[in-house]
Design an enzyme around this catalytic site. Structure first.
Site, short mmCIF file in Angstrom:
data_model
loop_
_atom_site.label_atom_id
_atom_site.label_comp_id
_atom_site.label_asym_id
_atom_site.label_seq_id
_atom_site.Cartn_x
_atom_site.Cartn_y
_atom_site.Cartn_z
N LEU A 79 0.83 -1.20 0.00
CA LEU A 79 0.00 0.00 0.00
C LEU A 79 0.87 1.25 0.00
CD1 LEU A 79 -2.55 -1.36 2.57
CD2 LEU A 79 -2.98 -0.95 0.12
N ASN A 93 -2.35 -5.34 10.11
CA ASN A 93 -2.04 -6.48 9.25
C ASN A 93 -1.53 -7.62 10.13
OD1 ASN A 93 -1.61 -7.95 6.87
ND2 ASN A 93 0.44 -7.13 6.56
N HIS A 95 1.18 -10.89 9.93
CA HIS A 95 2.32 -11.39 9.15
C HIS A 95 2.80 -12.70 9.76
CE1 HIS A 95 5.67 -11.19 6.43
NE2 HIS A 95 6.47 -11.50 7.44
N SER A 122 2.73 -12.19 13.79
CA SER A 122 2.67 -10.86 14.40
C SER A 122 1.51 -10.08 13.82
CB SER A 122 3.95 -10.07 14.10
OG SER A 122 5.10 -10.77 14.49
N THR A 127 2.50 0.74 8.49
CA THR A 127 3.17 2.01 8.21
C THR A 127 3.71 1.94 6.79
OG1 THR A 127 5.33 1.25 9.00
CG2 THR A 127 3.85 2.27 10.63
N ASP A 128 4.44 2.98 6.39
CA ASP A 128 5.03 3.00 5.05
C ASP A 128 6.09 1.92 4.84
OD1 ASP A 128 3.48 5.15 4.28
OD2 ASP A 128 5.05 6.64 4.58
N LEU A 130 7.39 -1.77 4.73
CA LEU A 130 6.82 -3.11 4.55
C LEU A 130 7.03 -3.94 5.82
CD1 LEU A 130 5.56 -5.27 2.66
CD2 LEU A 130 7.91 -5.93 2.10
N ASP A 131 5.93 -4.39 6.41
CA ASP A 131 5.95 -5.22 7.62
C ASP A 131 6.78 -4.57 8.73
OD1 ASP A 131 4.33 -7.16 6.40
OD2 ASP A 131 6.07 -8.17 5.54
#
Length: 180
Positions: A79, A93, A95, A122, A127-128, A130-131
């Protein structure tokens, strides 16, 4: 998605699934959601000139449905910053690793290749990076000597199905909030 939907369909649940969105019209999650009587919408990324237009359409669909929290569950697209900023503190999210370890794809195979003694999942704020958002909660599972990526993934998935609904309930109850 199905574990979240089932949990939130229970009497007395603190939230409800307002909409299930996919960027792929053939996504299995859409059929599962429809079978559960949930509202669904496809926002096909291929129909848009760029990521920003696609994500604006996703945001419009979510807002039209009254969504206050966005739970990514099998949404396999990175995103963009505008979308993440718009939903900041309301975008989570799950993961399949013990973040910050094994961000991105193939987490189980990488854990096995590294000889990890444990793996897990998790739930984190998006946020910006990734993961890379702040971890809300984790569940651990042991790694066995005879594990394959598939057997490890199966055990981690069992924990994902427990952890994600627990975290969403806590957010809905206000006992978990994004850090400012």
């Amino acid at each position: 998605m199905q574990a979240l939907a089932a949990d939130l369909a229970r009497p007395g649940a603190p939230a409800r699934v307002a909409l299930v969105v996919s960027n792929r019209p053939d996504a299995a999650g859409l059929q599962a959601a429809a079978a559960l009587g949930l509202a669904t919408e496809t926002v096909d990324h291929a129909a848009f000139a760029d990521r920003e237009a696609f994500e604006a359409a996703v945001t419009a669909a979510l807002e039209a449905a009254g969504c206050r929290l966005v739970c990514l569950a099998g949404f396999m697209r990175v995103l963009g910053p505008a979308f993440v900023r718009h939903w900041a503190g309301r975008l989570v999210n799950i993961h399949p690793s013990l973040l910050p370890a094994y961000k991105g794809l193939h987490s189980h195979a990488r854990a096995l290749a590294d000889g990890a003694a444990e793996a897990g999942c998790s739930v984190h704020w998006v946020t910006d990076e990734l993961d890379g958002g702040p971890v809300i909660a984790q569940r651990r599972v042991p790694v066995f000597a005879d594990d394959t990526a598939e057997t490890l993934a199966d055990r981690v998935l069992e924990q994902e199905h427990r952890l994600y609904p627990e975290v969403v309930r806590a957010i809905a109850h206000g006992t978990v909030r994004a850090r400012a």
